[in-house]
Design an enzyme around this catalytic site. Structure first.
Site, PDB file in Angstrom:
ATOM      1  N   LYS A  52       0.841  -1.205   0.000  1.00  0.00           N
ATOM      2  CA  LYS A  52       0.000   0.000   0.000  1.00  0.00           C
ATOM      3  C   LYS A  52       0.877   1.257   0.000  1.00  0.00           C
ATOM      4  O   LYS A  52       0.597   2.215  -0.723  1.00  0.00           O
ATOM      5  CB  LYS A  52      -0.954  -0.013   1.209  1.00  0.00           C
ATOM      6  CG  LYS A  52      -2.056  -1.069   1.075  1.00  0.00           C
ATOM      7  CD  LYS A  52      -2.861  -1.266   2.354  1.00  0.00           C
ATOM      8  CE  LYS A  52      -3.851  -2.422   2.162  1.00  0.00           C
ATOM      9  NZ  LYS A  52      -4.669  -2.690   3.361  1.00  0.00           N
ATOM     10  N   GLN A  96      -4.790  -1.593   9.614  1.00  0.00           N
ATOM     11  CA  GLN A  96      -4.694  -2.898   8.976  1.00  0.00           C
ATOM     12  C   GLN A  96      -5.264  -3.980   9.901  1.00  0.00           C
ATOM     13  O   GLN A  96      -4.941  -4.032  11.088  1.00  0.00           O
ATOM     14  CB  GLN A  96      -3.226  -3.219   8.625  1.00  0.00           C
ATOM     15  CG  GLN A  96      -3.033  -4.490   7.820  1.00  0.00           C
ATOM     16  CD  GLN A  96      -3.629  -4.432   6.417  1.00  0.00           C
ATOM     17  OE1 GLN A  96      -3.773  -3.366   5.824  1.00  0.00           O
ATOM     18  NE2 GLN A  96      -3.995  -5.580   5.874  1.00  0.00           N
ATOM     19  N   ASP A 119     -11.072   2.595   3.827  1.00  0.00           N
ATOM     20  CA  ASP A 119     -11.334   1.152   3.728  1.00  0.00           C
ATOM     21  C   ASP A 119     -12.822   0.865   3.500  1.00  0.00           C
ATOM     22  O   ASP A 119     -13.179  -0.245   3.102  1.00  0.00           O
ATOM     23  CB  ASP A 119     -10.924   0.454   5.035  1.00  0.00           C
ATOM     24  CG  ASP A 119      -9.569  -0.229   4.937  1.00  0.00           C
ATOM     25  OD1 ASP A 119      -9.196  -0.641   3.822  1.00  0.00           O
ATOM     26  OD2 ASP A 119      -8.904  -0.366   5.983  1.00  0.00           O
TER      27      ASP A 119
HETATM   28  N1  GUN Z   1      -7.005  -6.972   6.088  1.00  0.00           N
HETATM   29  C1  GUN Z   1      -7.315  -7.688   4.975  1.00  0.00           C
HETATM   30  N2  GUN Z   1      -7.821  -6.884   4.020  1.00  0.00           N
HETATM   31  C2  GUN Z   1      -7.834  -5.637   4.535  1.00  0.00           C
HETATM   32  C3  GUN Z   1      -8.235  -4.372   4.018  1.00  0.00           C
HETATM   33  O1  GUN Z   1      -8.720  -4.236   2.886  1.00  0.00           O
HETATM   34  N3  GUN Z   1      -8.065  -3.318   4.859  1.00  0.00           N
HETATM   35  C4  GUN Z   1      -7.573  -3.443   6.119  1.00  0.00           C
HETATM   36  N4  GUN Z   1      -7.472  -2.358   6.867  1.00  0.00           N
HETATM   37  N5  GUN Z   1      -7.202  -4.608   6.618  1.00  0.00           N
HETATM   38  C5  GUN Z   1      -7.323  -5.698   5.837  1.00  0.00           C
END
Ligand code: GUN
Length: 293
Positions: A52, A96, A119
Site C-alpha cells: 500500500k 490494517q 477502507d
Molecule cells: N485486512 C485484509 N484486508 C484488509 C483491508 O482491505 N483493509 C484493512 N485495513 N485490513 C485488511
C-alpha cells in the site's frame, strides 16, 4: 478462456490516478495523504501494508506508516485514531486488520471518522453503500467491480454466487452485484459454511466470486461451462521451493477450472493488485473531498 489480468489493470488505474494527482498539485492543491496503522508483525499484514505504501508512491500520494507492537492497548490505538481524525493533513487512513485478540476491531472501525474511512468499513459507509449513496466502498469488492467493468463482462440478469459472507468481501460483494447499475443487476446467492448443496448452487452460476479462504475449494465439477470465475483466495501454503517458504493459493483449482470458464482471475495477479488500487482510488476521492466535504 480469457485470463483477467488484475496486475495490468491495476497498473493502468494507478497511472490514471497519478495523472490526476499531478494535475491537482499543478493547480496548487494539496497532495492526497494516506496514513496506515500496522499493529504487530503478521506476515500477510506486513506485505499488504508495504504494498500500500509503495502504491502511494506510484500514485504520487504522501503516505505515513504508523507502527505499534502487538501488546499496544486499545486505548492507545483509539487515541491515535482520534489524532488522525483531527489531523487536517491526513485525507484518509486505514487500520490494517486483523488486530491482536485483546483489541476490539469493531470499536476501532467505529472510532474512525467515516469521512476518512478509505477502507469503507465504518457502518455509515457500509449503510450508504447498501442503499446506493456515494460512500467509500471496501477495496476488494470495488476492485472486482472495476475488473468486470474494464473487461466488459455482462452482469445484467446473470446469476452470481458469492462464496463467503465476510464483512470485508462477501457481504459488500453481494450488495454491489445486486445493485441497479452496470456492472450489477445480478441475481445473487451468498453461500457459506452452513449452505446446503454448495455444488448445485455453483453449477447454476454465471459468475462465481470465491472468497472463502479455503485453498482449492472450487473444483471443475462445480462450475458451469462458460462461467466467469473471480478468485479472492490468498492463503499462504508452505512451499519449500520458494525463497519465502510459501506460495499464495486461491480458492479455485485453477488448472482444472480454467478450461471451462469464459473469464478467470489468477492467484496471484488477479484480484489482489486491484484491492490495493481501489484503496488508492478511495484515497484520491478523499483528497478531492469528492464524497464528503
Ligand atoms: N485486512 C485484509 N484486508 C484488509 C483491508 O482491505 N483493509 C484493512 N485495513 N485490513 C485488511
Amino acid at each position: 478462456m480469457q485470463l483477467i489480468d488484475g496486475k495490468a489493470v491495476a497498473e493502468q488505474v494507478k497511472q490514471e490516478i497519478a495523472a490526476q494527482v499531478a494535475a491537482m498539485v499543478e493547480r496548487g492543491e494539496k497532495r492526497p495523504h494516506l496514513a496506515a496503522i500496522l499493529v504487530g508483525h503478521d506476515g500477510g499484514s506486513e506485505t499488504y501494508v508495504a504494498a500500500k505504501v509503495k502504491a502511494c508512491e506510484v500514485c504520487g500520494f504522501k503516505s505515513t506508516l504508523i507502527r505499534y507492537e502487538s501488546d499496544i492497548t486499545e486505548e492507545i490505538l483509539l487515541d491515535k485514531v482520534a489524532e488522525l481524525n483531527n489531523d487536517p493533513d491526513v485525507d484518509g487512513f486505514i487500520v490494517q486488520l486483523p488486530l491482536p485478540k485483546h483489541i476490539n476491531e469493531q470499536h476501532v472501525i467505529e472510532a474512525i471518522d467515516y469521512r476518512k474511512d478509505v477502507d469503507g468499513f465504518h457502518p455509515i459507509n457500509v449503510g450508504r453503500m447498501s442503499i446506493g449513496l456515494p460512500c467509500f466502498i471496501s477495496a476488494t469488492p470495488n476492485g472486482i467491480m472495476e475488473l468486470l467493468k474494464r473487461y466488459n463482462i455482462e452482469t445484467r440478469g446473470k446469476k452470481a454466487v458469492v462464496l463467503g459472507r465476510s464483512n470485508i468481501v462477501g457481504k459488500p460483494m453481494a450488495t454491489l452485484l445486486m445493485q441497479k447499475s452496470n456492472p450489477g443487476d445480478c441475481t445473487v446467492t451468498v453461500c457459506h459454511s452452513h449452505t446446503a448443496n454448495i455444488r448445485e448452487e455453483c453449477l447454476q452460476a454465471d459468475i462465481i466470486i470465491a472468497a472463502l479462504g479455503q485453498p482449492g475449494f472450487v473444483k471443475a465439477d462445480m462450475v458451469k461451462e462458460g462461467a466467469v470465475i473471480i478468485d479472492v483466495g490468498t492463503t499462504r501454503v508452505p512451499d519449500a521451493t520458494r525463497k519465502s517458504g510459501f506460495r499464495l493459493s486461491g480458492d479455485v483449482r485453477f488448472d482444472e477450472v480454467a478450461p471451462k470458464c469464459s473469464y478467470i482471475t489468477p492467484v496471484p495477479g488477479g484480484v489482489g493488485p486491484m484491492t490495493i488500487c481501489s484503496l488508492m482510488k478511495n484515497t484520491l476521492l478523499a483528497g478531492q473531498k469528492s464524497i464528503y466535504k
